[in-house]
Enzyme design. Structure first.
Site, mmCIF file in Angstrom:
data_model
loop_
_atom_site.group_PDB
_atom_site.id
_atom_site.type_symbol
_atom_site.label_atom_id
_atom_site.label_comp_id
_atom_site.label_asym_id
_atom_site.label_seq_id
_atom_site.Cartn_x
_atom_site.Cartn_y
_atom_site.Cartn_z
ATOM 1 N N TYR A 43 0.772 -1.235 0.000
ATOM 2 C CA TYR A 43 0.000 0.000 0.000
ATOM 3 C C TYR A 43 0.806 1.290 0.000
ATOM 4 O O TYR A 43 0.260 2.338 -0.336
ATOM 5 C CB TYR A 43 -0.982 0.009 1.183
ATOM 6 C CG TYR A 43 -2.151 -0.893 0.915
ATOM 7 C CD1 TYR A 43 -3.239 -0.437 0.193
ATOM 8 C CD2 TYR A 43 -2.139 -2.219 1.320
ATOM 9 C CE1 TYR A 43 -4.299 -1.275 -0.103
ATOM 10 C CE2 TYR A 43 -3.193 -3.066 1.029
ATOM 11 C CZ TYR A 43 -4.268 -2.584 0.321
ATOM 12 O OH TYR A 43 -5.309 -3.416 0.013
ATOM 13 N N GLY A 47 -1.207 3.516 -5.710
ATOM 14 C CA GLY A 47 -2.127 2.386 -5.732
ATOM 15 C C GLY A 47 -2.093 1.602 -4.443
ATOM 16 O O GLY A 47 -1.631 2.070 -3.415
ATOM 17 N N GLY A 48 -2.602 0.404 -4.502
ATOM 18 C CA GLY A 48 -2.631 -0.473 -3.346
ATOM 19 C C GLY A 48 -3.637 -1.585 -3.553
ATOM 20 O O GLY A 48 -4.738 -1.359 -4.069
ATOM 21 N N HIS A 63 -4.143 5.170 5.450
ATOM 22 C CA HIS A 63 -3.999 6.469 4.786
ATOM 23 C C HIS A 63 -4.771 6.484 3.462
ATOM 24 O O HIS A 63 -5.481 7.452 3.159
ATOM 25 C CB HIS A 63 -2.511 6.762 4.556
ATOM 26 C CG HIS A 63 -2.228 8.098 3.974
ATOM 27 N ND1 HIS A 63 -1.861 8.271 2.665
ATOM 28 C CD2 HIS A 63 -2.255 9.335 4.522
ATOM 29 C CE1 HIS A 63 -1.665 9.558 2.432
ATOM 30 N NE2 HIS A 63 -1.898 10.230 3.547
ATOM 31 N N ASP A 64 -4.650 5.409 2.674
ATOM 32 C CA ASP A 64 -5.407 5.315 1.419
ATOM 33 C C ASP A 64 -6.906 5.373 1.691
ATOM 34 O O ASP A 64 -7.652 6.048 0.969
ATOM 35 C CB ASP A 64 -5.076 4.023 0.676
ATOM 36 C CG ASP A 64 -3.690 4.018 0.052
ATOM 37 O OD1 ASP A 64 -2.985 5.044 0.134
ATOM 38 O OD2 ASP A 64 -3.306 2.975 -0.513
ATOM 39 N N ASP A 105 -2.791 12.732 6.574
ATOM 40 C CA ASP A 105 -1.332 12.705 6.480
ATOM 41 C C ASP A 105 -0.686 12.663 7.862
ATOM 42 O O ASP A 105 0.277 11.926 8.087
ATOM 43 C CB ASP A 105 -0.822 13.915 5.697
ATOM 44 C CG ASP A 105 -1.181 13.872 4.220
ATOM 45 O OD1 ASP A 105 -1.725 12.849 3.751
ATOM 46 O OD2 ASP A 105 -0.908 14.875 3.529
#
Length: 138
Positions: A43, A47-48, A63-64, A105
């Site tokens: 991750y 992307g991830g 975070h994503d 963040d």
């Protein structure tokens, strides 16, 4: 290596959130801390997919997910306001959307710091081919 180049271009060419996120990581983790997270696990980086490889990669997964919940502004390019205090980050500003980006963040950066002992070099440039398991929901 291509991912590193893409992230370098993004970080150099953007004065928005990704640029600020990199600066925030460096402030909390050390001068070149951001380089450790450009392409880590499933991750961290662009992307991830799949399952997070460890607690460090889970920071990027969360975070994503956090970025995915932001509405009304663009988490990757919109700038926000924050200050530095005793090794921590304090999000500020009046725009609730931009403050939400900053919080995403800040939480990730704090997570990196709190889980730095789980960082394993074998997951640096791990590659999507190793992340084929079904992703968990946010």
């Amino acid at each position: 290596m291509r991912t590193l180049w893409i992230m370098a271009v993004l970080l150099v060419g953007v004065e928005g959130s990704l640029w600020q996120f990199g600066k925030m990581i460096n402030y909390v983790m050390g001068e070149s801390g951001v380089l450790q997270y450009l392409s880590y696990g499933c991750y961290c980086g662009l992307g991830g997919q799949g399952q997070p490889t460890d607690a460090t990669d889970r920071c990027c997964f969360v975070h994503d997910c956090c970025y995915g919940k932001v509405t009304g502004c663009d988490p990757k390019i919109d700038s926000y306001t924050y200050s530095k205090k005793n090794g921590d980050v304090v999000c500020g500003g009046d725009d609730p959307c931009k403050k939400q980006i900053c919080e995403c963040d800040r939480v990730a950066t704090t997570c990196f710091r709190d889980n730095k002992d789980t960082y394993d070099i074998k997951y640096w440039f791990y590659g999507a081919k190793n992340c084929q398991e079904k992703s968990e929901p946010c």
